[in-house]
Structures are given as C-alpha cells and as structure tokens.
Design a protein around this motif. Sequence first.
Motif, mmCIF file in Angstrom:
data_model
loop_
_atom_site.group_PDB
_atom_site.id
_atom_site.type_symbol
_atom_site.label_atom_id
_atom_site.label_comp_id
_atom_site.label_asym_id
_atom_site.label_seq_id
_atom_site.Cartn_x
_atom_site.Cartn_y
_atom_site.Cartn_z
ATOM 1 N N SER A 1 0.081 -12.653 -9.994
ATOM 2 C CA SER A 1 -1.216 -13.122 -9.482
ATOM 3 C C SER A 1 -2.240 -11.999 -9.574
ATOM 4 O O SER A 1 -1.890 -10.824 -9.666
ATOM 5 C CB SER A 1 -1.081 -13.598 -8.032
ATOM 6 O OG SER A 1 -0.642 -12.548 -7.208
ATOM 7 N N SER A 2 -3.493 -12.371 -9.532
ATOM 8 C CA SER A 2 -4.547 -11.359 -9.609
ATOM 9 C C SER A 2 -4.782 -10.763 -8.228
ATOM 10 O O SER A 2 -4.399 -11.328 -7.210
ATOM 11 C CB SER A 2 -5.822 -11.958 -10.181
ATOM 12 O OG SER A 2 -6.343 -12.907 -9.290
ATOM 13 N N GLY A 3 -5.416 -9.613 -8.219
ATOM 14 C CA GLY A 3 -5.724 -8.939 -6.968
ATOM 15 C C GLY A 3 -6.564 -7.710 -7.233
ATOM 16 O O GLY A 3 -6.914 -7.417 -8.375
ATOM 17 N N CYS A 4 -6.855 -6.968 -6.180
ATOM 18 C CA CYS A 4 -7.683 -5.769 -6.305
ATOM 19 C C CYS A 4 -6.806 -4.547 -6.585
ATOM 20 O O CYS A 4 -5.582 -4.599 -6.471
ATOM 21 C CB CYS A 4 -8.516 -5.560 -5.044
ATOM 22 S SG CYS A 4 -7.578 -5.030 -3.606
ATOM 23 N N ASN A 5 -7.463 -3.435 -6.924
ATOM 24 C CA ASN A 5 -6.718 -2.223 -7.251
ATOM 25 C C ASN A 5 -5.892 -1.717 -6.066
ATOM 26 O O ASN A 5 -4.774 -1.225 -6.262
ATOM 27 C CB ASN A 5 -7.661 -1.132 -7.759
ATOM 28 C CG ASN A 5 -8.673 -0.697 -6.719
ATOM 29 O OD1 ASN A 5 -9.156 -1.500 -5.925
ATOM 30 N ND2 ASN A 5 -9.006 0.572 -6.712
ATOM 31 N N ASN A 6 -6.384 -1.853 -4.831
ATOM 32 C CA ASN A 6 -5.613 -1.386 -3.674
ATOM 33 C C ASN A 6 -4.347 -2.217 -3.472
ATOM 34 O O ASN A 6 -3.303 -1.700 -3.072
ATOM 35 C CB ASN A 6 -6.477 -1.419 -2.414
ATOM 36 C CG ASN A 6 -7.578 -0.393 -2.469
ATOM 37 O OD1 ASN A 6 -7.372 0.725 -2.933
ATOM 38 N ND2 ASN A 6 -8.764 -0.765 -2.025
ATOM 39 N N GLU A 7 -4.449 -3.503 -3.752
ATOM 40 C CA GLU A 7 -3.274 -4.377 -3.700
ATOM 41 C C GLU A 7 -2.243 -3.929 -4.738
ATOM 42 O O GLU A 7 -1.045 -3.838 -4.450
ATOM 43 C CB GLU A 7 -3.722 -5.799 -4.040
ATOM 44 C CG GLU A 7 -3.276 -6.858 -3.111
ATOM 45 C CD GLU A 7 -3.880 -8.193 -3.516
ATOM 46 O OE1 GLU A 7 -3.087 -9.140 -3.595
ATOM 47 O OE2 GLU A 7 -5.101 -8.280 -3.727
ATOM 48 N N ALA A 8 -2.722 -3.650 -5.941
ATOM 49 C CA ALA A 8 -1.833 -3.209 -7.019
ATOM 50 C C ALA A 8 -1.175 -1.876 -6.667
ATOM 51 O O ALA A 8 0.016 -1.674 -6.939
ATOM 52 C CB ALA A 8 -2.617 -3.104 -8.331
ATOM 53 N N GLU A 9 -1.916 -0.975 -6.054
ATOM 54 C CA GLU A 9 -1.345 0.323 -5.646
ATOM 55 C C GLU A 9 -0.224 0.121 -4.633
ATOM 56 O O GLU A 9 0.833 0.752 -4.721
ATOM 57 C CB GLU A 9 -2.432 1.227 -5.051
ATOM 58 C CG GLU A 9 -3.521 1.641 -6.010
ATOM 59 C CD GLU A 9 -3.139 2.768 -6.954
ATOM 60 O OE1 GLU A 9 -1.981 3.223 -6.935
ATOM 61 O OE2 GLU A 9 -4.021 3.182 -7.722
ATOM 62 N N LEU A 10 -0.441 -0.755 -3.661
ATOM 63 C CA LEU A 10 0.586 -1.034 -2.655
ATOM 64 C C LEU A 10 1.817 -1.677 -3.279
ATOM 65 O O LEU A 10 2.951 -1.328 -2.948
ATOM 66 C CB LEU A 10 0.022 -1.937 -1.560
ATOM 67 C CG LEU A 10 -0.781 -1.235 -0.479
ATOM 68 C CD1 LEU A 10 -1.677 -2.213 0.267
ATOM 69 C CD2 LEU A 10 0.162 -0.531 0.484
ATOM 70 N N ARG A 11 1.599 -2.623 -4.166
ATOM 71 C CA ARG A 11 2.735 -3.280 -4.822
ATOM 72 C C ARG A 11 3.506 -2.299 -5.702
ATOM 73 O O ARG A 11 4.733 -2.352 -5.764
ATOM 74 C CB ARG A 11 2.257 -4.475 -5.635
ATOM 75 C CG ARG A 11 1.736 -5.612 -4.776
ATOM 76 C CD ARG A 11 1.421 -6.850 -5.606
ATOM 77 N NE ARG A 11 0.669 -7.840 -4.862
ATOM 78 C CZ ARG A 11 1.136 -8.579 -3.870
ATOM 79 N NH1 ARG A 11 2.382 -8.423 -3.475
ATOM 80 N NH2 ARG A 11 0.372 -9.469 -3.267
ATOM 81 N N ALA A 12 2.798 -1.377 -6.364
ATOM 82 C CA ALA A 12 3.464 -0.357 -7.183
ATOM 83 C C ALA A 12 4.312 0.559 -6.306
ATOM 84 O O ALA A 12 5.432 0.929 -6.672
ATOM 85 C CB ALA A 12 2.429 0.445 -7.970
ATOM 86 N N LEU A 13 3.786 0.920 -5.136
ATOM 87 C CA LEU A 13 4.562 1.729 -4.195
ATOM 88 C C LEU A 13 5.838 0.997 -3.803
ATOM 89 O O LEU A 13 6.932 1.575 -3.809
ATOM 90 C CB LEU A 13 3.731 2.048 -2.953
ATOM 91 C CG LEU A 13 4.504 2.705 -1.802
ATOM 92 C CD1 LEU A 13 5.020 4.073 -2.191
ATOM 93 C CD2 LEU A 13 3.638 2.768 -0.546
ATOM 94 N N MET A 14 5.728 -0.270 -3.471
ATOM 95 C CA MET A 14 6.912 -1.027 -3.047
ATOM 96 C C MET A 14 7.919 -1.172 -4.187
ATOM 97 O O MET A 14 9.133 -1.127 -3.955
ATOM 98 C CB MET A 14 6.494 -2.364 -2.461
ATOM 99 C CG MET A 14 5.804 -2.171 -1.112
ATOM 100 S SD MET A 14 5.386 -3.681 -0.238
ATOM 101 C CE MET A 14 3.957 -4.217 -1.140
ATOM 102 N N LEU A 15 7.435 -1.312 -5.417
ATOM 103 C CA LEU A 15 8.322 -1.325 -6.587
ATOM 104 C C LEU A 15 9.101 -0.014 -6.652
ATOM 105 O O LEU A 15 10.319 -0.007 -6.827
ATOM 106 C CB LEU A 15 7.487 -1.532 -7.856
ATOM 107 C CG LEU A 15 8.223 -1.433 -9.187
ATOM 108 C CD1 LEU A 15 9.153 -2.624 -9.377
ATOM 109 C CD2 LEU A 15 7.201 -1.364 -10.338
ATOM 110 N N GLY A 16 8.394 1.090 -6.476
ATOM 111 C CA GLY A 16 9.039 2.404 -6.513
ATOM 112 C C GLY A 16 10.005 2.627 -5.368
ATOM 113 O O GLY A 16 11.079 3.206 -5.550
ATOM 114 N N LEU A 17 9.637 2.165 -4.172
ATOM 115 C CA LEU A 17 10.537 2.317 -3.025
ATOM 116 C C LEU A 17 11.823 1.518 -3.225
ATOM 117 O O LEU A 17 12.917 1.983 -2.871
ATOM 118 C CB LEU A 17 9.834 1.892 -1.735
ATOM 119 C CG LEU A 17 8.657 2.771 -1.294
ATOM 120 C CD1 LEU A 17 7.968 2.163 -0.076
ATOM 121 C CD2 LEU A 17 9.104 4.202 -1.022
ATOM 122 N N ALA A 18 11.707 0.334 -3.796
ATOM 123 C CA ALA A 18 12.905 -0.472 -4.084
ATOM 124 C C ALA A 18 13.789 0.239 -5.106
ATOM 125 O O ALA A 18 15.022 0.255 -4.967
ATOM 126 C CB ALA A 18 12.496 -1.861 -4.589
#
Length: 152
Positions: free
Chosen positions: A44-61
């Motif tokens: 889904s689309s979103g803002c850059n801050n959303e993408a940064e948070l999702r990237a962090l969670m990808l890395g934490l997983a």
Amino acid sequence: MSDVSLWQLACDGSAVPNPGRQGLAAVLRSPSGERHAQALAWPSSGCNNEAELRALMLGLAMAQAHGARQLQIQTDSSVLVDQLADGRIPTIQRLLPLLQEALNALAGFDQIQWLWVPRHRNAEADALARGVHGLGPKPGRAVGSKKKRRKL
C-alpha cells in the motif's frame, strides 16, 4: 554493551512520490561480519515516515530470526530516533499504531543503540529501498558542498 555480540542494522524506507509507493530495506551485519539484506515493495502507499517505520520493523524481524540480542540501529530518519530512541511525544498522530508496533518489537532485544547518520552514510539501505521500484539512489549534496541561494 560488548562489541563481541553487537549486531548492526541499517534500515531505510522510501515513498515515491511522498506519499506514494513504499520501498523498505534492511541490512543486518552479524558481529562476525556476515551480511543479510532484505528489500521489498510494500503493498500500500504511504508517507516516507511510514516507510521508515516499516523498514525498521523488517530489520528487527530479521535480527530476531538470526538470534540477535544486542543491536545497533543505523538510520537517516530523525523521526525514528526522536520518537523511538528519545521517547519524544509523537507529532504525527496517524503513525501512533506503527510506533507502538515498533516499540513492542524493540522490547524483544536486550539492548538497543541508536545511530542517526546522514543519508549518504546509509547509502546501501537507501539504494535497496528505492531499488524495489526500479529507482536509483536518491541524489544528495556532496559532502562539504553549499546550497546555492536563489536571488529574489
């Protein structure tokens, strides 16, 4: 924290345009130097801050899957550092559910170090995040260059 067991995580998210298509990337390095990388296009689309948070969670997983307990997180997102590391009150209310999800994931580690870096020092994660949409690295100013001022 002992450097012997310190894992390093570089993460970056992009939204093109902003808001727009989200690209997420995480690069994990073990204490012995082994590299693991993952990048994906978020559905889904979103803002850059959303993408940064999702990237962090990808890395934490990824870090949890590899058994990391002590983690240094490198990011060029001041929002992540301000709101997750420094515990500042979120100014972007619609991000609260994602911020809480990230805090829950961070709680699964024994220790976390945060390292904010300028974009050019987070180039690998940036290139991976933008690459999922076929884009090259985001252009930036050369170190030491000055912005040109427009005359009015």
